[in-house]
Write a protein that holds these residues in place. Structure first.
Motif, mmCIF file in Angstrom:
data_model
loop_
_atom_site.group_PDB
_atom_site.id
_atom_site.type_symbol
_atom_site.label_atom_id
_atom_site.label_comp_id
_atom_site.label_asym_id
_atom_site.label_seq_id
_atom_site.Cartn_x
_atom_site.Cartn_y
_atom_site.Cartn_z
ATOM 1 N N LEU A 59 0.921 -1.132 0.054
ATOM 2 C CA LEU A 59 0.353 -0.181 -0.170
ATOM 3 C C LEU A 59 0.910 1.371 0.231
ATOM 4 C CD1 LEU A 59 -3.260 0.841 0.095
ATOM 5 C CD2 LEU A 59 -2.845 0.793 2.732
ATOM 6 N N THR A 62 2.524 1.783 -3.252
ATOM 7 C CA THR A 62 1.024 2.264 -4.852
ATOM 8 C C THR A 62 1.002 3.062 -4.467
ATOM 9 O OG1 THR A 62 0.124 0.245 -3.860
ATOM 10 C CG2 THR A 62 2.241 -0.729 -5.375
ATOM 11 N N ALA A 63 1.301 4.208 -2.749
ATOM 12 C CA ALA A 63 0.531 5.528 -2.534
ATOM 13 C C ALA A 63 0.107 6.468 -3.568
ATOM 14 C CB ALA A 63 0.983 6.033 -1.678
ATOM 15 N N LYS A 64 1.123 6.679 -5.567
ATOM 16 C CA LYS A 64 0.397 7.696 -6.030
ATOM 17 C C LYS A 64 -0.207 7.058 -7.084
ATOM 18 C CE LYS A 64 3.849 10.850 -4.674
ATOM 19 N NZ LYS A 64 5.465 11.137 -4.517
ATOM 20 N N GLU A 66 -2.956 5.460 -9.498
ATOM 21 C CA GLU A 66 -4.756 5.458 -9.546
ATOM 22 C C GLU A 66 -5.327 4.056 -9.176
ATOM 23 O OE1 GLU A 66 -7.972 4.970 -10.507
ATOM 24 O OE2 GLU A 66 -6.772 4.350 -12.321
ATOM 25 N N ARG A 67 -6.232 4.144 -7.849
ATOM 26 C CA ARG A 67 -6.633 2.549 -7.262
ATOM 27 C C ARG A 67 -7.081 1.793 -8.476
ATOM 28 N NH1 ARG A 67 -3.249 3.946 -4.461
ATOM 29 N NH2 ARG A 67 -3.532 3.163 -2.176
ATOM 30 N N LEU A 111 -7.691 -2.633 -1.016
ATOM 31 C CA LEU A 111 -7.799 -1.436 -2.137
ATOM 32 C C LEU A 111 -9.846 -2.096 -2.359
ATOM 33 C CD1 LEU A 111 -5.262 -2.023 -4.884
ATOM 34 C CD2 LEU A 111 -5.950 -0.501 -3.958
ATOM 35 N N THR A 114 -11.348 0.343 0.552
ATOM 36 C CA THR A 114 -10.756 1.452 0.913
ATOM 37 C C THR A 114 -11.682 1.886 -0.433
ATOM 38 O OG1 THR A 114 -9.249 1.070 -0.891
ATOM 39 C CG2 THR A 114 -8.099 1.585 1.653
ATOM 40 N N GLU A 182 -9.099 8.320 -7.194
ATOM 41 C CA GLU A 182 -7.753 9.167 -7.046
ATOM 42 C C GLU A 182 -7.390 8.847 -5.504
ATOM 43 O OE1 GLU A 182 -5.179 10.657 -8.748
ATOM 44 O OE2 GLU A 182 -6.901 10.304 -10.348
ATOM 45 N N PRO A 183 -5.672 8.179 -5.594
ATOM 46 C CA PRO A 183 -5.711 8.067 -4.014
ATOM 47 C C PRO A 183 -5.450 8.541 -2.525
ATOM 48 C CG PRO A 183 -3.742 7.896 -5.180
ATOM 49 C CD PRO A 183 -4.891 7.842 -6.257
ATOM 50 N N LYS A 184 -5.766 8.245 -1.522
ATOM 51 C CA LYS A 184 -5.516 8.791 -0.610
ATOM 52 C C LYS A 184 -3.706 9.014 -0.090
ATOM 53 C CE LYS A 184 -10.142 8.451 0.966
ATOM 54 N NZ LYS A 184 -10.861 8.397 2.814
ATOM 55 N N ASP A 323 -7.084 4.549 5.637
ATOM 56 C CA ASP A 323 -6.169 3.367 4.774
ATOM 57 C C ASP A 323 -5.028 2.820 5.563
ATOM 58 O OD1 ASP A 323 -7.737 5.046 3.113
ATOM 59 O OD2 ASP A 323 -6.201 4.871 1.582
#
Length: 391
Positions: A59, A62-64, A66-67, A111, A114, A182-184, A323
């Motif tokens: 997690l 891969t933080a940046k 797009e989900r 994923l 979240t 979009e990721p947090k 998350d």
């Protein structure tokens, strides 16, 4: 509730199935690959351990991303892992395949949770999380029975081919039906660990770990328990697993509903309390199959009802790190699975499988104590966030 949550639940169903499906064919795997039954059993242990460790690390890495895109790539790796398991020529390659599927599967579950909580309104969040875990618990209905049926009819490899096909279908559905998300912001591993300095959060995570430890102390050895204490044959064992699975699916949905209606805190304490009673009395109701099945349904339903309430509790207790807390909770659950399975084996070797329920029940009582401790702590999220900002 957003219907796309059910798509994410389908992905969770596929992941849950691959974790459980090998359990019913361990003897076939051992015979075909020339290893002991104990070595074959390690294929389950390694899956749980990797599943527990991988999600917070992945997690963060891969933080940046797009989900939706991340979900598709992770599904592709999951597909390759199952394909490798299908073609594996020896035990080592099969072990490697299990590591790949466990790591990618752990990220897919996090994923799913979240994204589900992100695409629904706040009042439906508990039910959305419950739906995702209904997907996982739904695999209980088919996981072991499906593995037994297909493995015995064809070969132990056949279930992995089926999972590969289901994974491809999931990829198609995600590609066409799920919008971009979009990721947090995600904390570093160091800061993830620092979130556990908060007594409220740490004791909540410890509750999940202890609860699953107690549950798996018995559930991992349900088959020998049924055969030893009740003399059930293979057909009735399969029926018992099916009933257990149906109750688990219902329990996941019930837990989400209860969390939305009564609040996470009351739900958690109530579920753990009744679950403790159920697991303690299981050895004393084996004299009657109907009575046992009634208690087993309660045990099964509550074993999954706790999860959405616990996840929602973590989200509301630490919204700034929601998350991460879901990821860490996923790790706590699977570490509990690994420890519970190990303790259950020790109980069987030292005494008898009939005592597994009682030993598991003591872990449940400790889980109740840690849950009460967590809930009675003050809301310290602001202090936690301040500490993280200073780190």
């Amino acid at each position: 509730m957003n219907k796309k949550v059910y798509l994410l639940a389908l992905v969770a169903f596929v992941v849950g199935t691959v974790e459980l499906i090998i359990g019913g064919t361990l003897d076939l795997v051992a015979e075909d690959l020339g290893v002991s039954l104990g070595q074959a059993g390690l294929l389950i242990t390694i899956f749980s351990l990797v599943f527990a460790i991988a999600s917070p690390v992945l997690l963060t890495l891969t933080a940046k991303v797009e989900r939706k895109r991340l979900t598709l790539w992770t599904l592709f790796i999951f597909f390759l892992g199952n394909l490798l398991a299908f073609f594996s020529p020896n035990y080592s390659i099969l072990m490697l395949a299990r590591i790949f599927t466990a790591a990618s599967g752990s990220l897919l579950v996090v994923l799913g949770v979240t994204m589900a909580s992100a695409i629904v309104q706040a009042e439906y969040r508990g039910r959305a999380i419950g739906t995702i875990f209904m997907g996982i618990s739904g695999s209980l209905v088919l996981g072991v029975p499906l593995g037994l049926t297909i493995g015995n009819a064809f070969d132990w490899r056949a279930p992995f081919l089926l999972i590969s096909i289901l994974t491809l279908l999931s990829m198609v559905a995600v590609f066409f039906l799920l919008e971009e998300i979009e990721p947090k912001p995600v904390l570093s591993i160091k800061k993830q660990v620092q979130t556990l300095k908060d007594q409220k959060i740490f004791s909540a995570q410890l509750t999940s770990f202890l609860f699953l430890t107690g549950h798996l102390t018995l559930y991992a050895y349900l088959t020998p328990f049924l055969k030893t204490t009740m003399g059930l044959d293979g057909t009735w064992v399969s029926i018992a697993y099916f009933i257990f699975g149906v109750a688990a699916v219902s329990g996941g949905g019930f837990g989400g509903f209860l969390s939305d209606k009564l609040g996470s805190e009351k739900s958690i304490l109530g579920i753990i309390s009744v679950f403790a009673v159920a697991i303690f009395i299981i050895p004393y109701v084996t004299f009657s199959l109907p009575v046992f099945l009634i208690v087993m349904v309660l045990w099964s339903a509550l074993s999954w009802a706790i999860t959405p309430a616990q996840q929602n509790y973590l989200i509301t207790s630490a919204p700034e790190t929601a998350d991460i807390q879901q990821s860490l909770n996923n790790s706590a659950l699977h570490l509990g699975i690994a420890l519970g399975s190990t303790i259950g084996a020790m109980v069987i070797e030292q005494s008898s499988v009939i005592h597994n329920a009682t030993v598991g029940g003591f872990f449940i009582m400790i889980a109740l104590a840690t849950a009460f401790f967590s809930i009675t702590r003050g809301q310290t999220v602001s202090n936690q966030q301040e500490n993280l900002n200073q780190a």
